[in-house]
Scaffold this active site. Structure first.
Site, PDB file in Angstrom:
ATOM      1  N   THR A  88       0.875  -1.188   0.000  1.00  0.00           N
ATOM      2  CA  THR A  88       0.000   0.000   0.000  1.00  0.00           C
ATOM      3  C   THR A  88       0.903   1.227   0.000  1.00  0.00           C
ATOM      4  OG1 THR A  88      -0.030   0.253   2.399  1.00  0.00           O
ATOM      5  CG2 THR A  88      -1.658  -1.246   1.458  1.00  0.00           C
ATOM      6  N   ASP A  89       0.313   2.413  -0.117  1.00  0.00           N
ATOM      7  CA  ASP A  89       1.114   3.635  -0.087  1.00  0.00           C
ATOM      8  C   ASP A  89       1.856   3.768   1.235  1.00  0.00           C
ATOM      9  OD1 ASP A  89       0.380   4.266  -2.595  1.00  0.00           O
ATOM     10  OD2 ASP A  89      -1.221   5.674  -2.011  1.00  0.00           O
ATOM     11  N   CYS A  90       1.180   3.389   2.323  1.00  0.00           N
ATOM     12  CA  CYS A  90       1.831   3.529   3.631  1.00  0.00           C
ATOM     13  C   CYS A  90       2.702   2.319   3.979  1.00  0.00           C
ATOM     14  CB  CYS A  90       0.786   3.777   4.704  1.00  0.00           C
ATOM     15  SG  CYS A  90      -0.680   2.762   4.548  1.00  0.00           S
ATOM     16  N   TYR A  91       2.383   1.165   3.394  1.00  0.00           N
ATOM     17  CA  TYR A  91       3.192  -0.044   3.622  1.00  0.00           C
ATOM     18  C   TYR A  91       3.594  -0.614   2.267  1.00  0.00           C
ATOM     19  CZ  TYR A  91       1.617  -0.125   8.515  1.00  0.00           C
ATOM     20  OH  TYR A  91       1.357   0.169   9.823  1.00  0.00           O
ATOM     21  N   PRO A  92       4.627  -0.064   1.642  1.00  0.00           N
ATOM     22  CA  PRO A  92       4.941  -0.428   0.252  1.00  0.00           C
ATOM     23  C   PRO A  92       5.536  -1.837   0.084  1.00  0.00           C
ATOM     24  CG  PRO A  92       6.548   1.145   1.102  1.00  0.00           C
ATOM     25  CD  PRO A  92       5.499   1.015   2.157  1.00  0.00           C
TER      26      PRO A  92
END
Lengths: 502, 128
Positions: free
Chosen positions: A128-132
């Site tokens: 994800t954007d926060c957990y790439p």
């Protein structure tokens, strides 16, 4: 006379508390009387050490760089729950390794961590954007984790029914190896040392009460899952810090043919507040009764063959149907004793003080069976009712013709009263034709040991029979042993036709 | 003394055990045997003083003989003294002592292996 928890804790703190184990207590009560024991004893320690499948641990790994929100997680190839964000997981004791199956599982991961070994952590994520980050592999040890909190939904069963097996084959169960023909009895439980058996009304055991869990100080969360104290089967949900645990009181295990489980050592110190506590903790093995269940019956409602006390089970053999049957314990009484003794030492030296429940556990609850909105398929629904059978006194050639005409491979054999007496297959007939000898009649070549099913048996049980005996058809019989149908591997095709697999 | 005799059943299919009994006069107790079309394995028990004689005679007949000094292997570190092995052993090798510690009577063991699978802690294994 009564004592308060405050007075008892004061004595623990100044080192003057008198602590005995639940095994020593009945002897003391017999010696001093109830009033004498109340005056003398401040704390009774209990202990149990046995297979507790419903166990596991919450782990927090800390964040990786770049960070990942783990969605699928494996520890030494054992899958752990990935439905917690982001670097939390729950590893369940009975989860089996993807590669080593029943020889290694969640319990082994927990034991390896407690033993100080490193474990391979593997995780994947969509990113994800926060957990790439999408994948991760690393070696971790217990000391690398922020938290490792054991949390066991169902531990410390008050007692457990003993198991035997009336069938003619060996059964591999969570109660261990059960020999055919009620060849042995297997049981579990610490009897008079069990925590709940010493407080069956849950006056002392409840939320917030300090306990011994696998060598670490822990706490009772509350009632355990399947808690059923009304029938004498109370359970507890417990938690404790894995970082303080010891392999002496935590062991992974594999029940052959069943799977992975974890042996947990658990003890609870009970404050001797009044005469009721004295009476409850004076319980003896002779006072605790369980049923011997026949695990040969594959149903939730297994029949009880008789009642038995822990004293009888521990004696090494129990009389069953006029025969002495040897008993095996699955839990360790020796280790249960060690738990109670270690806990006694903790209280004596002031390492653990006691507390009363902050919230009581219901002592009257009765466990319910599963609510099943859909009934599982029964043999009646998929069996072939157009069954062709043959008389035992008929010629083999007649049987051969019937097999051909009926386009079947199995012929149930009946006697003059239409009762099932045997079965012949195309193989039996081919054999008789290929080796012509004295055999002319069906009864000369039939197999008389017929594995059967009944109309309202669950299809899953019938499938198990086919597999275990390596056969491909089961005659369906009524109560008078009249053949009313046949279940073949072909009928099972109806199941994969989609009707039942919704 | 217990001997583990292995032999191949190639040519002739010699009745090795029967012949040894006849030739030596030693009464051999066959504890267990697995024999198929190509090979066989038998665990036999013979009196200690005649062990050498039986072993040599069998070897001369083409069998491989191993003297078994020990019963089933017992890993005390893995064992938690539960007792799951006790009731499934056909020879009553396992008992509890007064302290509920598991005790083995190795002499009685015929290495049938039933306890190996029954042990939840994999503390028992066959010496091979």
């Amino acid at each position: 006379m009564q004592k308060t928890i405050g007075q008892i804790n004061e004595r623990i703190r100044d080192g003057s508390a008198r602590v005995v184990t639940a095994e020593e207590m009945p002897v003391l009560v017999a010696e001093l009387g109830e009033a004498g024991a109340l005056k003398e004893v401040d704390v009774v320690t209990t202990g149990t050490f046995g297979a507790m499948c419903s166990s596991g641990a919450f782990l927090n790994f800390g964040h990786a760089e770049p960070p990942i929100r783990m969605e699928r997680i494996w520890l030494n190839n054992v899958e752990a729950y990935g439905g917690l964000a982001a670097v939390d997981t729950f590893i369940g004791a009975t989860q089996q390794s993807d590669t080593r199956e029943a020889e290694y599982g969640g319990a082994h991961v927990i034991e390896d961590l407690v033993a100080g070994k490193t474990v391979e952590l593997r995780a994947s994520s969509r990113g994800t954007d926060c957990y790439p980050r999408r994948t991760l592999t690393t070696e971790i040890a217990l000391e690398n984790l922020n938290q490792a909190i054991m949390c066991n939904p169902r531990n410390a069963y008050q007692r457990y029914n003993a198991a035997t097996n009336s069938t003619d084959r060996v059964l591999n169960t969570y109660m261990g190896t059960l020999l055919p023909g009620t060849g042995n009895i297997s049981y579990s439980g610490a009897g008079l040392l069990n925590p709940i058996s010493n407080d069956p009304k849950f006056r002392l055991i409840g939320s917030g009460v300090p306990i011994f869990l696998c060598g670490a100080p822990g706490i009772v969360v509350g009632e355990g899952t399947q808690h059923s104290p009304a029938g004498g089967f109370g359970t507890l949900m417990v938690t404790g810090d894995m970082k303080q645990m010891s392999q002496d009181y935590l062991r992974a295990a594999t029940m052959t043919g069943y799977g992975v489980t974890m042996y947990v050592g658990l003890g609870i110190p009970l404050p001797v507040l009044d005469i009721d506590v004295v009476r409850a903790t004076a319980v003896r093995n002779e006072d605790i009764t369980v049923d011997i269940m026949d695990y040969g019956v594959p149903s939730r409602n297994r029949p009880s063959l008789r009642k038995v006390t822990y004293a009888e089970l521990q004696s090494g053999s129990v009389e069953l149907n006029g025969e002495d049957v040897r008993t095996s314990s699955l839990s360790s009484f020796r280790r249960a004793r060690q738990v109670a003794n270690e806990l006694k030492h903790w209280v004596e030296c002031g390492k653990m003080t006691l507390a009363l429940p902050t919230r009581a556990i219901d002592a009257t609850r009765q466990n319910k069976p599963m609510h099943q909105s859909r009934t599982s398929p029964r043999v009646l629904e998929i069996m072939d009712q157009r069954v062709v059978s043959v008389g035992e006194d008929e010629e083999i050639t007649t049987a051969a013709k019937k097999l051909l005409k009926g386009e079947t491979n199995h012929l149930p054999v009946i006697n003059g009263r239409k009762v099932l007496v045997g079965i012949v297959t195309t193989f039996d007939i081919s054999k008789a034709v290929a080796n012509p000898g004295k055999a002319h009649l069906v009864k000369d070549i039939m197999k008389t040991k017929v594995i059967t099913t009944v109309p309202d048996e669950a299809v899953d049980i019938a499938i198990q029979k086919l597999e275990k005996h390596n056969i491909s058809a089961l005659p369906v019989v009524d109560k008078e042993l009249h053949v009313i149908g046949i279940l073949t591997a072909m009928n099972l095709g109806k199941l994969v036709g989609g009707r039942w697999l919704k | 003394m217990k001997l583990l005799v292995t032999f191949s059943r190639g040519k002739g299919r010699k009745p090795i055990i029967a012949q040894v009994v006849r030739d030596t006069g030693v009464l051999i107790n066959v504890e267990r045997a697995v024999i198929d079309s190509s090979e066989g394995e038998a665990l036999i028990e013979v009196p200690d003083e005649q062990c050498r004689l039986v072993s040599d005679t069998m070897t001369s007949l083409g069998a491989h003989v191993r003297i078994l000094e020990h019963g089933v292997n017992y890993n005390e570190t893995e064992c938690v003294d539960c007792g799951a092995c006790i009731s499934i052993c056909p020879r009553e090798v396992f008992t509890f002592d007064d302290e509920w510690k598991l005790r083995l009577d190795e002499e009685r063991c015929i290495l049938c292996g039933k306890c190996v699978d029954a042990c939840p802690h994999r503390a028992l294994s066959l010496p091979l």
